[in-house]
Enzyme design. Structure first.
Site, PDB file in Angstrom:
ATOM      1  N   SER A  30       0.850  -1.206   0.080  1.00 64.10           N
ATOM      2  CA  SER A  30       0.142  -0.077  -0.088  1.00 64.10           C
ATOM      3  C   SER A  30       1.051   1.137   0.014  1.00 64.10           C
ATOM      4  CB  SER A  30      -1.063  -0.075   1.204  1.00 64.10           C
ATOM      5  OG  SER A  30      -2.069   0.894   1.037  1.00 64.10           O
ATOM      6  N   ARG A  69     -11.996   6.836   9.889  1.00 68.96           N
ATOM      7  CA  ARG A  69     -11.605   5.362   9.891  1.00 68.96           C
ATOM      8  C   ARG A  69     -12.573   4.540   9.323  1.00 68.96           C
ATOM      9  NH1 ARG A  69      -7.639   2.050   9.153  1.00 68.96           N
ATOM     10  NH2 ARG A  69      -7.742  -0.006  10.454  1.00 68.96           N
ATOM     11  N   ASP A 112      -8.964  -6.004  -4.783  1.00 69.45           N
ATOM     12  CA  ASP A 112      -8.693  -4.725  -4.340  1.00 69.45           C
ATOM     13  C   ASP A 112      -8.747  -3.599  -5.564  1.00 69.45           C
ATOM     14  OD1 ASP A 112      -7.079  -2.501  -3.342  1.00 69.45           O
ATOM     15  OD2 ASP A 112      -5.234  -3.393  -3.456  1.00 69.45           O
ATOM     16  N   HIS A 124      -8.235  -4.639  -0.496  1.00 65.75           N
ATOM     17  CA  HIS A 124      -7.152  -4.200  -0.062  1.00 65.75           C
ATOM     18  C   HIS A 124      -6.229  -4.787   0.989  1.00 65.75           C
ATOM     19  CE1 HIS A 124      -3.728  -1.290  -0.782  1.00 65.75           C
ATOM     20  NE2 HIS A 124      -3.995  -0.781   0.595  1.00 65.75           N
ATOM     21  N   ASP A 125      -6.886  -5.153   1.932  1.00 69.67           N
ATOM     22  CA  ASP A 125      -6.464  -5.624   3.206  1.00 69.67           C
ATOM     23  C   ASP A 125      -5.818  -7.001   2.817  1.00 69.67           C
ATOM     24  OD1 ASP A 125      -6.837  -3.664   5.087  1.00 69.67           O
ATOM     25  OD2 ASP A 125      -8.341  -4.453   6.020  1.00 69.67           O
TER      26      ASP A 125
END
Length: 382
Positions: free
Chosen positions: A153, A223, A318, A351-352
């Site tokens: 990332s 967040r 992602d 993405h994680d």
């Protein structure tokens, strides 16, 4: 196998660091951790660059006075003895970036010239500034060239920047779930998150420390927005679907769905430990990263400055840093006849996924570092 208990270190730098903005920062500290043993010719060092809400604590554990584990490194599944980045072979360094809230000098620290927290006066920093600071730390540790610089990332952006700013100082560049620049949509998400913080009444223009408050509402929303973008639709559907927390609609504006409960929990937790000014700084650094900007967007021309070999990995779900962006980088590198390995992993986690232990992903990284190790040994024997 775990590294076990690890201990952070710190290094102070008196000399001013010139920043991309034209400002400079002096009298600053970088916090870092190291794992493994640096070999005699200092050729086995690997720098791991962290993403938005991570830090120098890459692997291993922290414990409290009772011997209870209080924190596990954010990439502990990747780094350690016998793991893909094997600390029995490599000397691994994790550095906390300037502007962070995890030890290195940042907005919450005292400005030595005023005796008050930097707050809103902390200078805007870029990915390139972080890389310059990391290079200073490497100099101080006597490391002239890294076996590899690696990151996922935002960390992948730093690895890319290393290959461009200091091409002779790394032999391999490992870029996971990253991009050569943010899309307009990504910049938009970041701005909405920043606006949540900037408009929180407790933000006080960035100088909330003096008021004894924290802009928690803004941090929570920031967040929550970010977390949505880190997950894929399939992953959210599998974990939460339309599950109701209390079995039926409540006909109000509280929490009805499990996904709402999850996001609020993540937001609450984040607001307890992350600094609002740091969030603003890091998301702006994400927005500004665009190494091909001075080459009129020509990535091939930009990557002509590289010398390293590359591993790039992306994940099919992602949508924040989509595989198309990694393919653009691969094409630009290939056009410059660079040695490139590319893996596009079919994983459902969005993405994680770069933080998770997908066996295909781990196998790709392990195999690549096996190659790096063989090259090191061959060089030592020649």
């Amino acid at each position: 196998m775990s590294l076990g208990i690890v201990t952070p270190q710190s290094m102070h730098f008196q000399e001013p660091l010139k920043l991309s903005s034209g400002a400079s920062i002096a009298d600053y500290t970088l916090v870092y951790e190291t794992y493994g043993t640096l070999n005699a010719d200092r050729s086995n060092a690997v720098l791991v660059c962290h993403a938005l809400n991570a830090s120098h604590h890459v692997a291993g554990i922290y414990v409290n006075e009772q011997g209870e584990t209080t924190s596990v490194g954010w990439w502990d599944n990747m780094v350690g003895p016998g793991k893909p980045l094997d600390t029995n072979r490599f000397f691994v360094i994790g550095v906390n970036n300037l502007g962070s809230c995890f030890g290195s000098t940042g907005p919450m620290h005292l400005n030595p010239s005023t005796g008050k927290p930097y707050g809103a006066s902390f200078p805007v920093v870029t990915v390139e500034d972080w890389v310059d600071a990391q290079a200073r730390l490497a100099d101080a540790l006597g490391i002239r060239q890294f076996a590899a610089v690696m990151g996922g990332s935002l960390g992948g952006m730093q690895a890319l920047s290393w290959s461009l700013k200091y091409p002779e100082r790394l032999r391999h560049c490992v870029v996971v779930a990253s991009t050569p620049k943010l899309s307009a949509q990504n910049i938009a998400f970041n701005d909405v998150a920043r606006q949540a913080i900037l408009t929180d009444p407790d933000f006080h223009g960035g100088d909330f420390y003096a008021h004894g408050v924290v802009p928690k509402r803004g941090l929570r929303v920031a967040r929550m927005i970010g977390h949505i973008t880190y997950l894929s639709d399939d992953d959210m559907a599998e974990k939460f679907g339309r599950m109701l927390r209390n079995g039926d609609y409540q006909f109000g504006f509280g929490i009805d769905f499990e996904i709402e409960s999850y996001l609020r929990y993540q937001g609450d937790k984040f607001s307890e430990y992350f600094d609002a000014n740091t969030y603003l700084l890091i998301t702006k650094a994400l927005d500004y990263f665009d190494p091909a900007r001075d080459d009129d967007g020509d990535l091939s021309k930009t990557f002509a400055r590289t010398q390293a070999q590359f591993l790039l990995a992306s994940f099919t779900t992602d949508w924040r840093f989509a595989p198309e962006r990694s393919r653009e980088m691969v094409q630009a590198l290939v056009s410059n006849k660079r040695h490139v390995t590319y893996a596009e992993i079919d994983a459902p986690h969005g993405h994680d996924a770069f933080l998770l232990e997908d066996p295909r992903y781990m196998r790709v990284v392990r195999t690549y570092y096996d190659q790096v190790w063989r090259e090191l040994r061959a060089g030592a024997q020649s």
